[in-house]
Design a protein around this motif. Structure first.
Motif, PDB file in Angstrom:
ATOM      1  N   GLY A   1      -0.551   8.473  -3.924  1.00 35.10           N
ATOM      2  CA  GLY A   1      -1.447   8.734  -5.067  1.00 35.10           C
ATOM      3  C   GLY A   1      -0.818   9.515  -6.213  1.00 35.10           C
ATOM      4  O   GLY A   1      -1.460  10.426  -6.755  1.00 35.10           O
ATOM      5  N   CYS A   2       0.380   9.179  -6.621  1.00 31.17           N
ATOM      6  CA  CYS A   2       0.975   9.862  -7.781  1.00 31.17           C
ATOM      7  C   CYS A   2       0.098   9.567  -9.004  1.00 31.17           C
ATOM      8  O   CYS A   2      -0.420   8.456  -9.152  1.00 31.17           O
ATOM      9  CB  CYS A   2       2.402   9.380  -8.015  1.00 31.17           C
ATOM     10  N   GLU A   3      -0.017  10.546  -9.874  1.00 31.86           N
ATOM     11  CA  GLU A   3      -1.040  10.484 -10.919  1.00 31.86           C
ATOM     12  C   GLU A   3      -0.868   9.310 -11.891  1.00 31.86           C
ATOM     13  O   GLU A   3      -1.837   8.785 -12.426  1.00 31.86           O
ATOM     14  CB  GLU A   3      -1.011  11.813 -11.698  1.00 31.86           C
ATOM     15  N   PHE A   4       0.378   8.915 -12.133  1.00 33.36           N
ATOM     16  CA  PHE A   4       0.641   7.889 -13.156  1.00 33.36           C
ATOM     17  C   PHE A   4       0.673   6.479 -12.586  1.00 33.36           C
ATOM     18  O   PHE A   4       0.880   5.518 -13.317  1.00 33.36           O
ATOM     19  CB  PHE A   4       1.999   8.172 -13.828  1.00 33.36           C
ATOM     20  N   CYS A   5       0.475   6.345 -11.287  1.00 30.89           N
ATOM     21  CA  CYS A   5       0.778   5.072 -10.628  1.00 30.89           C
ATOM     22  C   CYS A   5      -0.485   4.266 -10.339  1.00 30.89           C
ATOM     23  O   CYS A   5      -1.516   4.815  -9.975  1.00 30.89           O
ATOM     24  CB  CYS A   5       1.532   5.381  -9.335  1.00 30.89           C
ATOM     25  N   THR A   6      -0.344   2.943 -10.463  1.00 35.40           N
ATOM     26  CA  THR A   6      -1.462   2.030 -10.224  1.00 35.40           C
ATOM     27  C   THR A   6      -1.609   1.669  -8.755  1.00 35.40           C
ATOM     28  O   THR A   6      -2.640   1.162  -8.329  1.00 35.40           O
ATOM     29  CB  THR A   6      -1.177   0.691 -10.965  1.00 35.40           C
ATOM     30  N   VAL A   7      -0.544   1.898  -7.978  1.00 39.05           N
ATOM     31  CA  VAL A   7      -0.462   1.279  -6.662  1.00 39.05           C
ATOM     32  C   VAL A   7      -1.525   1.761  -5.677  1.00 39.05           C
ATOM     33  O   VAL A   7      -2.172   0.950  -5.015  1.00 39.05           O
ATOM     34  CB  VAL A   7       0.961   1.465  -6.089  1.00 39.05           C
ATOM     35  N   THR A   8      -1.719   3.085  -5.586  1.00 42.76           N
ATOM     36  CA  THR A   8      -2.676   3.569  -4.586  1.00 42.76           C
ATOM     37  C   THR A   8      -4.076   3.003  -4.880  1.00 42.76           C
ATOM     38  O   THR A   8      -4.783   2.560  -3.983  1.00 42.76           O
ATOM     39  CB  THR A   8      -2.675   5.104  -4.512  1.00 42.76           C
ATOM     40  N   GLY A   9      -4.442   2.955  -6.162  1.00 41.52           N
ATOM     41  CA  GLY A   9      -5.748   2.406  -6.529  1.00 41.52           C
ATOM     42  C   GLY A   9      -5.832   0.907  -6.278  1.00 41.52           C
ATOM     43  O   GLY A   9      -6.858   0.399  -5.840  1.00 41.52           O
TER      44      GLY A   9
ATOM     45  N   GLY B   1       0.822  -1.205   0.000  1.00 45.52           N
ATOM     46  CA  GLY B   1       0.000   0.000   0.000  1.00 45.52           C
ATOM     47  C   GLY B   1       0.852   1.249   0.000  1.00 45.52           C
ATOM     48  O   GLY B   1       1.992   1.238   0.486  1.00 45.52           O
ATOM     49  N   CYS B   2       0.320   2.305  -0.601  1.00 48.76           N
ATOM     50  CA  CYS B   2       1.021   3.585  -0.583  1.00 48.76           C
ATOM     51  C   CYS B   2      -0.028   4.686  -0.661  1.00 48.76           C
ATOM     52  O   CYS B   2      -0.888   4.665  -1.533  1.00 48.76           O
ATOM     53  CB  CYS B   2       1.981   3.684  -1.765  1.00 48.76           C
ATOM     54  N   PRO B   3       0.025   5.638   0.253  1.00 47.07           N
ATOM     55  CA  PRO B   3      -1.029   6.665   0.289  1.00 47.07           C
ATOM     56  C   PRO B   3      -0.760   7.850  -0.648  1.00 47.07           C
ATOM     57  O   PRO B   3      -1.602   8.735  -0.746  1.00 47.07           O
ATOM     58  CB  PRO B   3      -0.972   7.130   1.749  1.00 47.07           C
TER      59      PRO B   3
HETATM   60  S1  SF4 Z   1       4.781   6.278  -7.518  1.00 47.20           S
HETATM   61 FE1  SF4 Z   1       3.106   5.029  -6.627  1.00 47.20          FE
HETATM   62  S2  SF4 Z   1       4.133   3.781  -5.096  1.00 47.20           S
HETATM   63 FE2  SF4 Z   1       5.556   5.444  -5.597  1.00 47.20          FE
HETATM   64  S3  SF4 Z   1       5.128   7.084  -4.096  1.00 47.20           S
HETATM   65 FE3  SF4 Z   1       3.798   7.471  -5.871  1.00 47.20          FE
HETATM   66  S4  SF4 Z   1       1.863   6.432  -5.418  1.00 47.20           S
HETATM   67 FE4  SF4 Z   1       3.396   5.607  -4.021  1.00 47.20          FE
END
Ligand code: SF4
Ligand code: B12
Length: 513
Positions: free
Chosen positions: A205-213, A201-203
């Motif tokens: 929420g960078c715009e291009f990233c799938t992880v937060t979603g 998990g990561c809070p």
């Molecule tokens: S890129 Fe994705 S995983 Fe990395 S800090 Fe941003 S939201 Fe978190």
């Protein structure tokens, strides 16, 4: 049942590390089933080959996991398996976002009999049991009894039996050299990089990233004890076979909760569970001197930092304003003082980028301690806020770019330069960072031989991410081009004695400090 878990090759690089999902699902498979793992990056396979394998080995169920960039290959392989009458379940970030595509509900062909959405730790045992009863459903969602989305807790993490698993396909060293290498230093007969997760998990929420979603903005951690035990198991295996193991902590932000990370690192040190490791940590969290001390003492060698851009306007655009380019140099110096180096990742083609962005970035990089810079292009991955923004603005040039994956190619028009210009900037970044001269400079800037060899090998491997290095001839050419640096290292090696030149990855600290 006989189950095959298959991860398609990415078609660009031979992955240096296997994918964790396969090992995890294998460990979570209910008893009574036999599970085989094939990573296409280590064991290349085409459609005919997987169909033959499934028939000859009498496989009853195939599980396929893939990122967006490998999904076209994943679908082709799934089609080949289904054509011989074997059921296919697909999972991972791409089909989670676009389940209808995998199930043929979007007007295209169907590729999967079932799709596992999101984290499958808790749904996988159900999938296996349903498949065994011949009652596979189309979609499996991680939900509680009330139909609410449920993220698996990592507190009861399964023990991955690394000590018993067949890991031959993941040895990175050439077979013919293994008997000789086994006797060098602490033993180099095998060298594997193993993925380990300590949290999800990561809070941010960078715009291009799938992880937060995908994993959610609430972070979950394994217990320190379970992580330490896994490291001890890996370390014992490496010792037993006269080889080396390094760990990649695949957490998206290994230090997202600094207090907890420090406590884990202290426990690793106390249990003497150090192996050399890589982890992803954002630059803002590396201000903490005590954290960096602990990273070094616990075996941390390389930190992957998503720097993305040296332009604050770009960072703000993609919701990554917490990255402060002004502090990058200080962060990297802090790491290098402890012999920890960084993999610095940059994205070109952002909205404020103009021609010359590569040279401006390289100018900064040249003032930093040596590391492993990597350069990519802003990519609208399905279901990310970036995808939605570009789609709404009519800027997507290849809205389904994954159907025909092209490495290092944009799928939308940047605002202040053309697509061709953005591609050229990426080429300039790679060509300048991995030329024989740049590699020699990076090696020369470090004194201890072990670290010099380390950065040299890492640079040669990373060069292959952009410049194809598949096959013996490509490697031979690369080695000839870098002969000056190789000769320098050999000379220093003989000066220091052979044992000093072979740093052990398993034991800490490295031999040449
Ligand atoms: S890129 Fe994705 S995983 Fe990395 S800090 Fe941003 S939201 Fe978190
Ligand atoms: C480690 C990692 C890598 C490693 C390589 C992968 C490896 N060998 O492990 C490295 C560093 C090389 C890498 C590179 C890249 N990565 Co990467 N990577 C990750 C990372 C951080 C961890 C992956 C992981 O192991 N997660 C933990 C496991 C347990 O989760 P999981 O894989 O999702 O599996 C779970 C479920 O998805 C599901 N599942 C998965 N597969 C299957 C299959 C079946 C049958 C079933 C039932 C269930 C199932 O069950 C699992 C357990 O719950 C993820 C982010 C993340 N936190 O996942 C990004 C991530 C996968 N990477 C991503 C990207 C974009 C990349 C790059 C393209 C970046 C770039 N621009 O260069 C490259 C390309 C890699 C390549 N060569 O093809 C994206 C993918 C998004 C997408 N839609 O495809 C992610 C999600 C990060 C992000 N920023 O959004 N990556």
């Amino acid at each position: 049942m006989k189950i095959l878990l298959y991860n398609p090759d990415n078609g660009v690089t031979r992955n240096f590390m296997p994918h964790l999902w396969m090992f995890l699902l294998q460990a979570l498979t209910p008893p009574g089933h036999e599970v085989t793992l094939i990573d296409g990056n280590a064991q290349p396979m085409d459609e005919a080959c997987i169909a033959r394998y499934v028939r000859e080995h009498k496989i009853d169920l195939v599980g396929i996991g893939a990122m967006t960039r490998m999904i076209a290959k994943a679908y082709r392989m799934a089609d080949a398996v289904r054509a011989v009458g074997v059921k296919v379940v697909m999972g991972g970030p791409h089909v989670t976002e676009l389940a209808d595509e995998a199930l043929g509900r979007d007007g295209g062909p169907r590729h999967a009999d079932a799709v596992a959405l999101g984290e499958a730790d808790e749904t996988w045992p159900r999938i296996v049991e349903d498949a065994a009863r011949g009652a596979l459903k189309d979609v499996y969602k991680p939900e509680d009894d009330f139909g609410q989305e449920r993220k698996p807790s990592l507190q009861a993490y399964p023990e991955i039996p690394w000590d018993k698993m067949k890991l031959d396909q993941f040895n990175l060293l050439p077979g013919m050299l293994q008997p000789l290498l086994k006797r060098v230093g602490g033993g180099w007969g095998t060298f594997r990089i193993v993925p380990v997760e300590s949290g999800r998990g990561c809070p941010y929420g960078c715009e291009f990233c799938t992880v937060t979603g995908f994993f959610g903005d609430s972070i979950r951690f394994r217990t320190n004890e379970s992580v330490v035990n896994e490291l001890l198991l890996l370390k014992a295996r490496a010792r037993a076979e006269g080889g080396q193991i390094a760990v990649f902590f695949i957490d998206d932000n290994f230090a997202i909760n600094v207090k907890r990370t420090k406590s884990l690192l202290r426990d690793i040190i106390a249990a003497n569970a150090q192996v050399h490791w890589v982890a992803q940590i954002s630059a803002n969290l590396l201000r903490d001197e005590e954290l960096v001390d602990l990273i070094a003492a616990a075996g941390g060698k390389w930190i992957f930092i998503g720097m993305e851009s040296i332009d604050p306007a770009n960072l703000k655009d993609v919701n990554k304003g917490f990255n402060k380019p002004g502090e990058y140099a200080a962060v990297l110096d802090r790491l290098a003082q402890r012999n920890v180096y960084a993999i610095t990742s940059f994205i070109f083609g952002m909205d404020n980028d103009t021609v010359g962005v590569a040279e401006r970035t390289l100018k900064e990089i040249r003032t930093w301690p040596p590391g492993l810079p990597i350069f990519g292009l802003l990519t609208p991955l399905p279901a990310t806020p970036l995808y939605k923004r570009l789609e709404a603005a009519g800027r997507l040039t290849r809205p389904k770019h994954w159907q025909e994956f092209i490495p290092f190619a944009m799928a939308h028009t940047p605002l202040r330069m053309s697509i061709v210009e953005a591609h050229n900037e990426v080429r300039i970044g790679w060509a300048n960072s991995y030329s024989p001269e740049a590699i020699e400079k990076a090696v020369d800037s470090i004194k201890p031989l072990g670290y010099r060899i380390n950065i040299f090998i890492a640079r040669l491997c990373f060069r292959g991410i952009y410049f194809p290095q598949m096959g013996r001839f490509a490697w031979f050419k690369t080695i000839v081009e870098n002969r000056r640096t190789i000769l320098k290292l050999i000379r220093q090696g003989f000066g220091a004695g052979l044992h000093d030149s072979a740093p052990s990855i398993v034991t800490e600290p490295a031999t040449d400090q």
